[in-house]
Design a protein around this motif. Structure first.
Motif, PDB file in Angstrom:
ATOM      1  N   UNK A  88      -4.987  16.054 -19.206  1.00 39.10           N
ATOM      2  CA  UNK A  88      -4.522  16.047 -17.814  1.00 39.10           C
ATOM      3  C   UNK A  88      -3.416  15.036 -17.565  1.00 39.10           C
ATOM      4  N   UNK A  89      -3.296  13.995 -18.410  1.00 41.70           N
ATOM      5  CA  UNK A  89      -2.346  12.925 -18.118  1.00 41.70           C
ATOM      6  C   UNK A  89      -0.975  13.112 -18.761  1.00 41.70           C
ATOM      7  N   UNK A  90      -0.761  14.213 -19.489  1.00 40.13           N
ATOM      8  CA  UNK A  90       0.544  14.435 -20.116  1.00 40.13           C
ATOM      9  C   UNK A  90       1.472  15.138 -19.128  1.00 40.13           C
ATOM     10  N   UNK A  91       2.773  15.072 -19.426  1.00 38.86           N
ATOM     11  CA  UNK A  91       3.750  15.734 -18.551  1.00 38.86           C
ATOM     12  C   UNK A  91       3.910  17.198 -18.943  1.00 38.86           C
ATOM     13  N   UNK A  92       4.479  17.961 -18.007  1.00 41.81           N
ATOM     14  CA  UNK A  92       4.743  19.371 -18.286  1.00 41.81           C
ATOM     15  C   UNK A  92       5.770  19.520 -19.408  1.00 41.81           C
ATOM     16  N   UNK A  93       6.685  18.569 -19.536  1.00 37.32           N
ATOM     17  CA  UNK A  93       7.651  18.594 -20.632  1.00 37.32           C
ATOM     18  C   UNK A  93       6.934  18.489 -21.977  1.00 37.32           C
ATOM     19  N   UNK A  94       5.907  17.635 -22.029  1.00 36.83           N
ATOM     20  CA  UNK A  94       5.111  17.506 -23.258  1.00 36.83           C
ATOM     21  C   UNK A  94       4.388  18.813 -23.580  1.00 36.83           C
ATOM     22  N   UNK A  95       3.879  19.453 -22.543  1.00 43.15           N
ATOM     23  CA  UNK A  95       3.197  20.738 -22.733  1.00 43.15           C
ATOM     24  C   UNK A  95       4.174  21.784 -23.276  1.00 43.15           C
ATOM     25  N   UNK A  96       5.381  21.799 -22.737  1.00 40.08           N
ATOM     26  CA  UNK A  96       6.383  22.755 -23.212  1.00 40.08           C
ATOM     27  C   UNK A  96       6.722  22.515 -24.684  1.00 40.08           C
ATOM     28  N   UNK A  97       6.875  21.217 -25.067  1.00 43.44           N
ATOM     29  CA  UNK A  97       7.153  20.910 -26.471  1.00 43.44           C
ATOM     30  C   UNK A  97       5.990  21.339 -27.362  1.00 43.44           C
ATOM     31  N   UNK A  98       4.765  21.154 -26.868  1.00 39.95           N
ATOM     32  CA  UNK A  98       3.562  21.564 -27.606  1.00 39.95           C
ATOM     33  C   UNK A  98       3.567  23.073 -27.859  1.00 39.95           C
ATOM     34  N   UNK A  99       3.912  23.841 -26.842  1.00 33.81           N
ATOM     35  CA  UNK A  99       3.936  25.298 -26.982  1.00 33.81           C
ATOM     36  C   UNK A  99       5.061  25.756 -27.910  1.00 33.81           C
ATOM     37  N   UNK A 100       6.227  25.110 -27.789  1.00 31.21           N
ATOM     38  CA  UNK A 100       7.336  25.483 -28.669  1.00 31.21           C
ATOM     39  C   UNK A 100       7.018  25.152 -30.124  1.00 31.21           C
ATOM     40  N   UNK A 101       6.304  24.053 -30.330  1.00 32.02           N
ATOM     41  CA  UNK A 101       5.939  23.656 -31.690  1.00 32.02           C
ATOM     42  C   UNK A 101       4.968  24.671 -32.312  1.00 32.02           C
ATOM     43  N   UNK A 102       4.094  25.241 -31.504  1.00 26.72           N
ATOM     44  CA  UNK A 102       3.144  26.240 -32.005  1.00 26.72           C
ATOM     45  C   UNK A 102       3.850  27.531 -32.408  1.00 26.72           C
ATOM     46  N   UNK A 103       4.883  27.896 -31.674  1.00 28.45           N
ATOM     47  CA  UNK A 103       5.689  29.096 -31.940  1.00 28.45           C
ATOM     48  C   UNK A 103       4.963  30.413 -31.645  1.00 28.45           C
ATOM     49  N   UNK A 104       3.686  30.354 -31.327  1.00 26.40           N
ATOM     50  CA  UNK A 104       2.949  31.570 -30.945  1.00 26.40           C
ATOM     51  C   UNK A 104       1.754  31.165 -30.096  1.00 26.40           C
ATOM     52  N   UNK A 105       1.248  32.119 -29.337  1.00 26.79           N
ATOM     53  CA  UNK A 105       0.072  31.871 -28.494  1.00 26.79           C
ATOM     54  C   UNK A 105      -0.932  32.993 -28.702  1.00 26.79           C
ATOM     55  N   UNK A 106      -2.215  32.711 -28.502  1.00 26.49           N
ATOM     56  CA  UNK A 106      -3.227  33.758 -28.636  1.00 26.49           C
ATOM     57  C   UNK A 106      -2.954  34.907 -27.668  1.00 26.49           C
ATOM     58  N   UNK A 107      -3.300  36.107 -28.086  1.00 27.51           N
ATOM     59  CA  UNK A 107      -3.114  37.280 -27.232  1.00 27.51           C
ATOM     60  C   UNK A 107      -3.862  37.111 -25.911  1.00 27.51           C
ATOM     61  N   UNK A 108      -3.210  37.501 -24.824  1.00 30.55           N
ATOM     62  CA  UNK A 108      -3.856  37.430 -23.514  1.00 30.55           C
ATOM     63  C   UNK A 108      -3.817  36.060 -22.876  1.00 30.55           C
ATOM     64  N   UNK A 109      -2.981  35.162 -23.398  1.00 31.33           N
ATOM     65  CA  UNK A 109      -2.891  33.806 -22.827  1.00 31.33           C
ATOM     66  C   UNK A 109      -2.044  33.824 -21.558  1.00 31.33           C
ATOM     67  N   UNK A 110      -2.627  33.450 -20.456  1.00 26.66           N
ATOM     68  CA  UNK A 110      -1.884  33.304 -19.195  1.00 26.66           C
ATOM     69  C   UNK A 110      -2.043  31.906 -18.625  1.00 26.66           C
ATOM     70  N   UNK A 111      -2.852  31.078 -19.317  1.00 26.94           N
ATOM     71  CA  UNK A 111      -3.099  29.725 -18.813  1.00 26.94           C
ATOM     72  C   UNK A 111      -3.556  28.831 -19.956  1.00 26.94           C
ATOM     73  N   UNK A 112      -3.409  27.532 -19.773  1.00 25.96           N
ATOM     74  CA  UNK A 112      -3.970  26.541 -20.678  1.00 25.96           C
ATOM     75  C   UNK A 112      -5.169  25.898 -19.985  1.00 25.96           C
ATOM     76  N   UNK A 113      -6.109  25.398 -20.774  1.00 22.24           N
ATOM     77  CA  UNK A 113      -7.293  24.765 -20.207  1.00 22.24           C
ATOM     78  C   UNK A 113      -7.181  23.243 -20.363  1.00 22.24           C
ATOM     79  N   UNK A 114      -7.507  22.549 -19.289  1.00 22.18           N
ATOM     80  CA  UNK A 114      -7.380  21.099 -19.255  1.00 22.18           C
ATOM     81  C   UNK A 114      -8.743  20.483 -19.555  1.00 22.18           C
TER      82      UNK A 114
END
Length: 477
Positions: free
Chosen positions: A175-201
């Motif tokens: 919960x304490x990270x920035x949205x920019x950090x979240x974006x970098x996290x997602x870009x680093x993964x390069x893929x997301x599980x099927x049906x992902x519309x949200x992240x869980x905190x």
């Protein structure tokens, strides 16, 4: 999917079905039932086998499962032998429950485990529902400790619980990270599980704090912290919640995914819209079968002996109820002998009652499934259905009474016909509400064999009402 690709899949499906259904020598060769082929036939079988293998390579597992379900038993086994071992597990995940047994029938325990091992843990859990207990145990021993603990968490639950339909492919952030950090996290993964519309905190202890929709990540300033924009009151489910309740919640709240937590609020997994759609389709098919008294596991291409075994109980019940109806008719033999027209008219009374009863049962069973029936509205449902039956009875009974009068030139017979239809429709409506409600009260599935029961009641009741009225008003009057 492009139109050209869709057309290609349709052509492949047609080609495979045509080949297996028409080339019996090829099927015998694939099943190794016969080796007595001429050299020319052997070459032809070899060419056709290569064509099938090339077609199989081009098919998605779901398309292949669909073709397997459309084939009779022998042809299905012949095609299944051509499916590579590394793809069999994916096909089994897509195949319906009705054909799962036939696909694994000739597979050894080792082959089944080899087919399942490459799958994701979610798919392994899904298929574990069909495995014998000893095979499930052997599968567990092959898993990493973490995955084994996950599977043990869910295999204990019944198939109608959230724990058996959820998946473990989830993305979590703090919960304490920035949205920019979240974006970098997602870009680093390069893929997301099927049906992902949200992240869980979650906290470090995996306690669920909220959820962060992907749209919020994109639409808010990158420097904002997750806790500033996250939803702190997400829709969640627990492992032991009913899966059908989860499906209803997805419909009400237009969900794409939702968190699954344990009793302490720790995040375990999620339910996705894909899981819900699979569940709803399975339940719909199951209810259709149950309404007719057909086994949930019966395959449309199952061997005759197996189908007979699955259906004999309901046929026996139907035979008993038909015998009771015939005895009712027997009570009025003298009445029928004095007015032969009754024999031609009484099936109409019984038939219209059966139709009305089945319509009412279908509506009530659906309302029960959607949890729309509560103790406070029982009386309203009964009065409503009786009102509908009364109006239909008066209208259609009046028409049939008039037709009967004109056909037989007998006003009294027309009146009896009208009154009998009204009374039998009222009986059908009453029983159509009471039968599923009573079965639910007795902790029984209201969909199982309801149509068989209501038809028996309306047939017997229709004959008794019509012939009884005829005896009173036409014979003894």
């Amino acid at each position: 999917m492009s139109a050209s690709h869709s057309q290609l899949l349709s052509e492949i499906r047609h080609r495979i079905l045509t080949l297996l259904l028409n080339e019996h020598d090829l099927v015998d060769a694939l099943l190794e039932k016969s080796t007595d082929f001429s050299p020319e036939q052997q070459r032809e079988n070899s060419i056709q086998r290569e064509k099938l293998e090339q077609d199989i390579i081009q098919l998605h597992a779901a398309d292949l499962a669909d073709i397997l379900e459309a084939l009779p038993e022998e042809e299905r086994q012949a095609l299944w032998r051509l499916v590579p071992n590394e793809r069999r597990g994916h096909v089994l995940v897509e195949a319906s429950e009705t054909v799962w047994a036939s696909l694994t029938e000739e597979m050894s325990d080792r082959d089944i485990l080899r087919a399942i091992e490459p799958l994701d843990i979610d798919d392994q859990v899904w298929l574990a529902r069909y495995l014998p207990r000893d095979l499930t145990g052997r599968l567990l021993t092959k898993l990493e400790p973490g995955l084994r603990a996950r599977m043990l968490n869910v295999v204990q639950f019944d198939r109608d619980r959230v724990g058996r339909v959820m998946d473990f492919n989830i993305l979590t952030v703090r919960a304490d990270v920035t949205l920019a950090t979240v974006q970098r996290f997602l870009r680093h993964r390069k893929s997301m599980p099927t049906g992902t519309d949200k992240l869980f905190i979650t906290t470090k202890e995996n306690q669920l704090l909220g959820e962060l929709p992907l749209t919020d990540i994109l639409l808010n300033q990158p420097q904002k912290r997750v806790f500033e924009v996250m939803n702190t009151h997400p829709t969640t489910f627990q492992l032991n919640d009913k899966a059908e309740d989860a499906a209803s919640a997805f419909e009400r709240y237009n969900l794409i995914s939702a968190a699954v937590i344990d009793a302490k609020g720790k995040l375990i997994g999620r339910v996705t819209i894909e899981d819900v759609i699979d569940l709803v389709n399975e339940e719909n098919e199951s209810n259709i079968r149950k309404m007719g008294g057909i086994s949930q596991e019966e395959d449309v291409f199952a061997p005759v002996r197996k189908s007979v075994r699955n259906r004999w109980a309901w046929l026996a019940l139907n035979l008993c109820t038909a015998f009771v109806a015939s005895r009712v008719i027997g009570l009025f033999e003298s009445t029928i002998s004095q007015l032969v027209a009754l024999a031609t008219l009484m099936p109409i009374v019984a038939g219209i009652g059966g139709n009305t009863g089945n319509q009412t049962i279908t509506m009530i069973v659906r309302a029960l499934a959607l949890h729309q029936v509560e103790p406070g509205n029982f009386s309203f449902l009964i009065v409503r259905e009786l009102g509908v039956a009364l109006i239909n009875g008066l209208f259609w009974g009046g028409i049939m009474g008039l037709v009967t009068w004109l056909m037989y030139d007998n006003v009294a017979l027309g009146g009896v016909m009208m009154l009998a239809m009204v009374l039998n429709l009222l009986l059908a409506a009453l029983m159509g509400v009471l039968v599923p409600l009573v079965m639910t009260k007795m902790k029984r599935d209201p969909a199982i064999g309801s149509s068989v029961l209501i038809t028996a009641i309306t047939d017997t009741g229709g004959f008794f009402i019509f012939l009884g009225l005829a005896t009173v008003f036409l014979i003894n009057h």
